[in-house]
Every structure is written in C-alpha cells, then in structure tokens.
Design an enzyme around this catalytic site. Structure first.
Site: not given
Length: 874
Positions: A624, A620, A335
């Site tokens: 995801d 997070d 990310d």
C-alpha cells in the site's frame, strides 16, 4: 512466459543451476557484478542548507526582506531585527517539517532478511542475504523471512504470510506446480516474495529476482517516484502569497514614485532627502501592513489543535497539513479487511439437516453436540495466556463458536483427548482427529464441502444416521452454493466410528457421516453502515480496494451500502486490460476493486486525481505504501507495517473506517476555522492598507509606524486568530459537498467578508486619524493606531461565523475568543503606559477623551459588520 508459468526444470535451466549443487563461487561473483547486491538502493537526500535557502524564494519573504533592509538603512534597528527574526523562524519551521518527511524507504530496508541458507558449491551454508544472486538455491523453514523473490522447487506443508504484499492476513498454502493462466501476485502460489514470512513447513526455492527487481524493490521505486502532494490549502496559500507579494511590491513602488513625484513637482521648499525617506517609510508601512507575518505560525497552531481533536477520534496526524486535506477529501479509497470489517472470521450461519433453527433450544440434539465438538476438537488453534489468538483465522472462528454456545473449547479438549490425527493439507482439503466420546471412538472430520460431499456416505438427521440420497446431496449442494453467493466461507463437518485398536490412515477419510455446515465471514463493523451513509451525504465517494476475491468484496460492498445500483466491481486483472481512457470513463461507477496489485492501487489514485478529486487512501501493508504516498492523504493502519505508516500522513489507531469519517468532520471544521483566522488577519490588514492609501491620496502624514503594525500583526492579532481556530463545527459541516480543488482560500463568501470588514475598519481608522490630525500629526498616529488595534481585536466576534451572528453562534461558547479579546485590550493598555509611549509614538497629550472616541469608532465598525451579515443572510 512468466516464471510462475514455467516448470521447475525450465526455471533451473534458465538460471543454469542444479538444485543439489547450487551455484559455484565464480558464478556468484559474475552475477554479483551483473545484478549488484540484493538490497534496496539508498535515496539521495536534499541537504539541509539547500532546503533552508529554498524557503527564501517565497514572494512575501522577499518583500519582507526588502522592508527589513530599508528599515535597517533608515536606522530603525528594532523593526528590522523583528522582521528578520520572523523570517528566520518561518524558514526553520519549514525545514523541520520537510526533514520529518519520508523515512518509508528506510523502514522498507529494515524489513529485509539479514541472512539466508543457501546451497553453493554443493554444500549448504548461511550467508548474508545481501549477497544473494539470481540462481541461488535457498532453503526455508518456519520463522524465516524470505530473502529474495523466487520459484519454489520444494514445499512441504509450506505456508507463507504475504500480507505485506497482498494486504490479506491469511497465510498462503504453497505448491510447486506451474500455473497455466496469468494471475495476480496473491494467486502465484508457486512463488515466494522477499520480506514475506514462513509461518509453517519447509521449502526450497531458486532465486529469480533480487534488490530493485524483486517485488518489494519495485514497491520501493514506486514509493520514491510517487509524488508527495501539497495539500489544497498549501497550494492556495503558496499561489496567493506569490500574487500578494508581487502586488505589494508593485504598490510600494507606485506609492513611493507618487510620493516622490508629488514633492519633486511641487513648488514648496522642502528637504528632499527627508521627503524621500518619508516616502520610503510609507512604502515600508504598506509592506508591513499587508503581509500577515504570523500567518504561517497561526495556521500551524490551528492545525495542531485539529490534530488533538482527531487523536480523540483514533486518528494520529503525522503531518500537520493532512488535517486540512482530510476535510476536503472527496474520495476515500479504503481497504476491506479490518477497516470496513472486524478482521475476525465469525460463524454467521449453521446448517444442520432436519433442524430448522440450530442452537435455539436449551436441550440440544445429537447433531448440535457433534458439530460443536468437531469444531473445537478437530482444530489446532488456541488462545494463549496473553489472550492472543494463535492459529488459522477459520479455526479461531470455530473455537469462538464453541465458546459462544457455552462449550469452552479447553474443557472439551481436556475431556476428549486427541488420540490420532491427519493434518490438513491443500490436496485433501480435509483434517481429521480421533477422540473417545461417550465411550465411542470417533474420527471427527472437517473440510471443504465439495470434497466432503463426494466422500460422505451417510447423513445425520434428527440423531439418526441415514443413507445420503441424491435428493439430500442436491439440497446440500444448493445450500453450499447459496452460502458461497453471499461470499461466506463454508466448512463441512462429519464423523466416523472406529474400532478401539484401529490405526488411522488416509484411507479412513471416506464413507463417513455428514453432520452439517458452518458458514463464516469477516463481518462488517456495526458502525460502518451509518458512516458510509454519512460519507455519501457529505459528497464523499467511498471506494473499496482489497486483495480479497471479487465475490467476497462485492458482497460486503453491497451489504454495507458502499455499492449503489449500477456500480461496478472489477479485479486487478480486469483493470490491467483497461486503457486510461476506459478507466476514466468507468471510474465513477467502480466502487470495488479486488485482487489488486501495488501498481493497480497507485493507478486508481492517479485516475481520481486526474479528475481533480482530493483522494484519501488507506492501507497497512508494504504493497500500500506507494499509493499512500501518491494520495492527497495517505491513511496508515495502527496495526500495519512501519513502511505503510511512514508513507502515510495519518494513522488510524483502531483501523476503523468510522474513524476516517469522524476525522473528515474534524478536518472540515479545522479548514473552516483556518479560513476564519485568515479572514480575520486579512480584514485587519486591509483596514490598515485602506487607511494608509487614503492618507497618501489626501497627502496626510503616515497614520502608523512600522513597529505599530508589527506589534498588531505579530502580537495582538495572534491570540484572536488562534482562538478562532477553537470554534466548534458549523451546523451543516457534514451536509455540504467537499469544496472544489480549484476553490481559492477566499471562496465561499470569505473574500466578501474580508472586504466588508476591512472597509469598515478602514473607514473607522480614517475618521479617527482625521480627528487626531486636527490636534497634531503625533495625535493622528496615536488615534489611528488605537482605533486600528481595538477594531481589529473586536472583529474577532463577527469573524466567528459568516452565517451566524456573534450571539447566534453562542457568545460564551468559545471561551478562548473571550480570553483573546481580553488579552488584546491588556496588550493595547501596555502600549499607552508611560514607559512604552515613546516606543509606540503615542504623545503625552493622548488621554481618555481620545481613547473613548477611538473605542466608539471601533465598536461602531463591529456593529455594522454584524448588521451587514444579518442583511446579507436574509
């Protein structure tokens, strides 16, 4: 046509409901029968007893069970009990690890809103959220969790945090108008999604999807169907154990047949029953000698050591095998926000007309003072007593700017009280507040540059208000465009003088004086630059996957060195249009994915896995979770949702990419050490097998008892094998490419080391056995056992490295090895004490002379191991 592309009337007509009356009780009941309750379905779990029985499918376990039963039949109760205990312990460990696994669906259910405010039968009422059906009219206010997916009908200053779905922390300003083009979830600003949070304003929506059909329900299904990956080591050990188990069984059968056949066809007068039993004991000894009974426990302990090392690097391991997987990672899908960047918007550029380097001089001009005052005063964010930052990240960046310039925002707000305000909204793209500064009543304004430039009439240059000419307007547009190309978020600041009694209205937001611009971004973490470079040197490809806009993601990717010349950035929308073949062809060139959906993420992971790449995925949010589970190693963020953490194998406590690269280094070292431990065990076992097979060929007595071999495998060998797991990193650990997924556990010279060390141990034992047999069979067993246990213990030193000698690797560097070898000698000493001699079949005649011969042969075998290593590495 998608729901977000329809008008409010079209959506209401589709669900046959009115905003004022809502559904009737009868309609609710009918839809409940059709759609079911608004909840995520429970996943059926495998019973514990079934998991326990499945552990006995392993080929090596089957061989051990046969060996234990044979021992029991032959009256060797102690040996058989020990084998049964080993098998049961391994089964219990396996079941416990499995039962620890997926709790992510439970965490996902816990995120669901418990209640909802709805309009039914013409009245407003509160119901259990699980009773919602498509067509229900739901009312929202700040602090509510969204109970289902829906299309907005009303939105008054409505802001919703959808980070759990999109991965972005900024709250989304909602609208009710239809969206013409196809857009990703993050851009569907007229929709609301289950489990997201209302942070500001009020709204009303019509439910369009519940339970498994809602976006969060789809994610739950993806989590459930995502494949839980075995680690490369698990796959190799499983494959190897099957082959080894079958091979051992075949060898045992052949040896038994050869022994019986030799006796059957001989002319000697022998007791056939005893001969057959002796042949069976030979076969059992082979099985016990070949199987490293403590292997699973030793690997688990070495992995545990790795988890402690990783914890110091801010990486918490939830599933032990993840330590080894991380070390073999070849792709890291990461990310952007908070992982590569600091997750804190920061003003990086300031533009004030006529001032070349703002805030560089101790004495400020009027433009500098007004910019800081506007940044701090035309601002609703603050830092509370617990030092928590409250408010929009953009506004928080502005109060940090004031603090940085030694203008505490609280002092400014106390000195210049807010007298009136026009709050920000998405239509105007501006915010205005009124303050009395230096006896002048000023309206301070901040907003989007395009809107502000259109409405400004004057510009502040060197403390003077001048007409905003077309030349200056062109320069300002160019500056704004230059910042935008760098993916910076730009704000314009202005002021306007008001009379003392003037009442503020929206009409006042024009003809103001432009002060200047600030440009901000979420800057990269300082250490990320070096970590990206280190990852690439280690043969690892870093890939950015973010919910942010393509321009921003691409700019960050280039700045930190993640994108090389020729690398591509694609959006989720562009990815959706690619076929699997197109994606496979372009995959290795794509370094940045922007505005992605949960389906996109899991597709990217699968694409890399099709290329046999060990793939790590960070995340997070709830969005995801499916990809975290699908990846070879899912890495959750410490600040993330419980759903993401439960789907992950590892959690980063500092949400930092740098920690991932450090953890990879630890993972590679752990795998190296596991291979050293495995090589140590198998080399010792090979030495024992060679000695037994040689005895069969030469028609000698069996050189070992099953108990002796169990003692060496389970007790004596365990500590040295564990000590090897404490070795420090090899010098080139982060300079070599990740190992290939097809590489076996004995790849990279390990098999050669096992064979060489096993042969040398075997030869030493054979010589010792022969010398002992000159005295008696019992003495032959005692000397063979002594030489085997001493040579296996001493081979700990050459096992420390396939490259360096024991002294080259730092003889005293690993104190655990020295301690383990010392304990090994003590354990052997116990076996020759008077009370233990009968148990371990060591005759009373065995004394110092025989002991020194065995020790000398063991030392010679170890010296030869080091000589071979030196010659081989020249």
């Amino acid at each position: 046509m998608s729901t977000y592309q329809k008008t409010k009337k079209e959506v209401l007509d589709q669900w046959e409901v009115s905003k004022e009356d809502g559904l009737t009780s009868q309609e609710v009941n009918n839809r409940l029968e059709q759609e079911g309750y608004n909840e995520i379905a429970d996943k059926e779990k495998v019973p514990t007893w079934k998991l326990f029985l499945e552990t006995f499918k392993d080929a090596m376990v089957v061989v051990l069970l046969i060996a234990a039963i044979v021992q029991l039949v032959l009256g060797e109760v102690i040996e058989s009990i020990i084998i049964f205990i080993v098998i049961l312990l391994n089964s219990v460990i396996s079941v416990v690890q499995t039962k620890k696994a997926e709790s992510s669906l439970d965490a996902l259910r816990d995120m669901s809103a418990p209640e909802a405010k709805v309009v039914r039968n013409g009245t407003s009422q509160t119901i259990m959220a699980r009773e919602l059906v498509p067509g229900d009219i739901v009312q929202l206010e700040a602090g509510d969790y969204i109970p289902a997916d829906g299309r907005l009908l009303e939105a008054e200053s409505l802001k919703i945090n959808e980070g759990m779905l999109t991965g972005e922390s900024d709250a989304v300003e909602k609208e009710t108008e239809p969206i013409k083009e196809e857009v990703s979830i993050g851009d569907r600003i007229n929709m609301v999604f289950s489990s997201s949070l209302v942070v500001n304003g009020r709204g009303t929506f019509v439910v369009t999807a519940t339970g498994g059909k809602a976006e969060i329900g789809k994610i739950a299904e993806m989590i459930e169907t995502a494949e839980s990956k075995q680690t490369p080591l698990q796959r190799k050990l499983d494959s190897f154990s099957k082959k080894l188990g079958i091979a051992i069984l075949l060898i045992c059968i052949v040896i038994f047949a050869v022994q019986v056949g030799r006796i059957w066809f001989s002319d000697a007068d022998v007791d056939m029953t005893k001969a057959v039993l002796d042949a069976l004991m030979f076969s059992v000894a082979i099985a016990v000698a070949a199987i490293p009974e403590a292997l699973q426990s030793i690997v688990t302990i070495v992995l545990s050591v790795g988890t402690n090392k990783m914890a110091k690097q801010h990486a918490i391991i939830r599933r032990l095998p993840a330590v080894e997987t991380l070390g073999s990672t070849s792709v890291i899908c990461t990310d952007k926000t908070g992982t590569l960047t600091q997750n804190q918007m920061t003003v990086t550029e300031t533009f004030l007309p006529g001032i070349e380097d703002p805030f560089s001089s101790e004495k400020w001009v009027m433009s500098e003072e007004l910019l800081i005052q506007t940044a701090a005063l035309c601002n609703d964010s603050y830092i509370n007593e617990d030092k928590n930052e409250i408010g929009d990240p953009t506004e928080i960046a502005l109060i940090h700017l004031a603090e940085k310039q030694k203008q505490p925002y609280k002092e400014l707000r106390n000195k210049y009280k807010r007298e009136a305000e026009l709050p920000f909204d998405s239509d105007r793209k501006m915010m205005s507040t009124v303050h009395t500064i230096n006896n002048e009543r000023l309206m301070l304004i901040k907003g989007g540059p395009d809107v502000m430039l259109d409405k400004a009439r004057f510009i502040l240059i060197d403390g003077k208000e001048e007409e905003l000419t077309s030349d200056w307007l062109e320069k300002l547009h160019q500056q704004n465009e230059a910042y935008s190309k760098q993916a910076l978020r730009v704000l314009a600041f202005a002021y306007k003088k008001l009379t003392k009694d003037h009442e503020l209205t929206l009409e006042d937001e024009k003809d103001f004086v432009l002060i200047g611009f600030t440009a901000m971004m979420d800057p990269p973490r300082d250490a990320v630059y070096g970590s990206i470079e280190e990852a690439k040197k280690a043969g690892i490809k870093p890939v950015m996957i973010t919910g942010d806009h393509k321009t921003t993601a691409e700019a960050i990717g280039k700045e930190i060195g993640l994108m090389d010349e020729g690398d591509l950035a694609v959006t989720g929308k562009e990815l959706d249009k690619m076929s699997e073949q197109d994606l496979d062809e372009k995959l290795e060139q794509i370094s940045v994915y922007a505005r992605v959906s949960p389906e996109n993420k899991i597709r990217i992971v699968k694409a890399w896995q099709r290329k046999n790449q060990i793939t790590a995925m960070t995340g997070d949010g709830v969005n995801d979770a499916p990809a975290l589970k699908q990846a070879d190693i899912g890495i959750g963020m410490g600040s993330g949702t419980d759903v993401a953490k439960d789907s992950a194998a590892m959690i980063l406590t500092d949400d930092n990419f740098v920690s991932i690269v450090k953890a990879v280094s630890v993972g590679r070292t752990v795998f190296d050490n596991i291979k050293k431990s495995i090589a140590y065990l198998f080399a010792g076992n090979l030495g024992a097998i060679i000695a037994i097979l040689f005895a069969v060929i030469m028609n000698w007595a069996n050189p070992f008892t099953a108990l002796q071999l169990l003692f060496i495998n389970l007790v004596n060998d365990s500590l040295p094998a564990i000590a090897l797991g404490m070795e420090k990193s090899e010098p080139n650990v982060m300079k070599r490419k990740p190992r290939k997924i097809d590489d076996g556990i004995f790849a990279g010279g390990t098999l050669r080391s096992v064979i060489i060390r096993g042969l040398l141990i075997g030869v030493a034992v054979i010589i010792s056995h022969y010398i002992g047999l000159q005295h008696s069979e019992e003495m032959g067993v005692a000397m063979a056992f002594t030489t085997l246990i001493l040579s296996r213990t001493l081979q700990t030193f050459p096992a420390r490295s396939n490259v360096q000698t024991a002294f080259g690797a730092g003889f005293f560097q690993n104190k655990y090895v020295l301690g383990a070898v010392g304990v090994g000698f003590v354990l052997y000493a116990i076996t020759i004490l008077p009370f233990a001699r009968d148990v371990f079949h060591i005759p009373a005649e065995f004394g110092w002379s025989q002991g020194w011969i065995a020790f000398g042969l063991a030392i010679a075998s170890v010296i030869l191991m080091e000589v071979v290593k030196i010659v081989r590495n020249k």
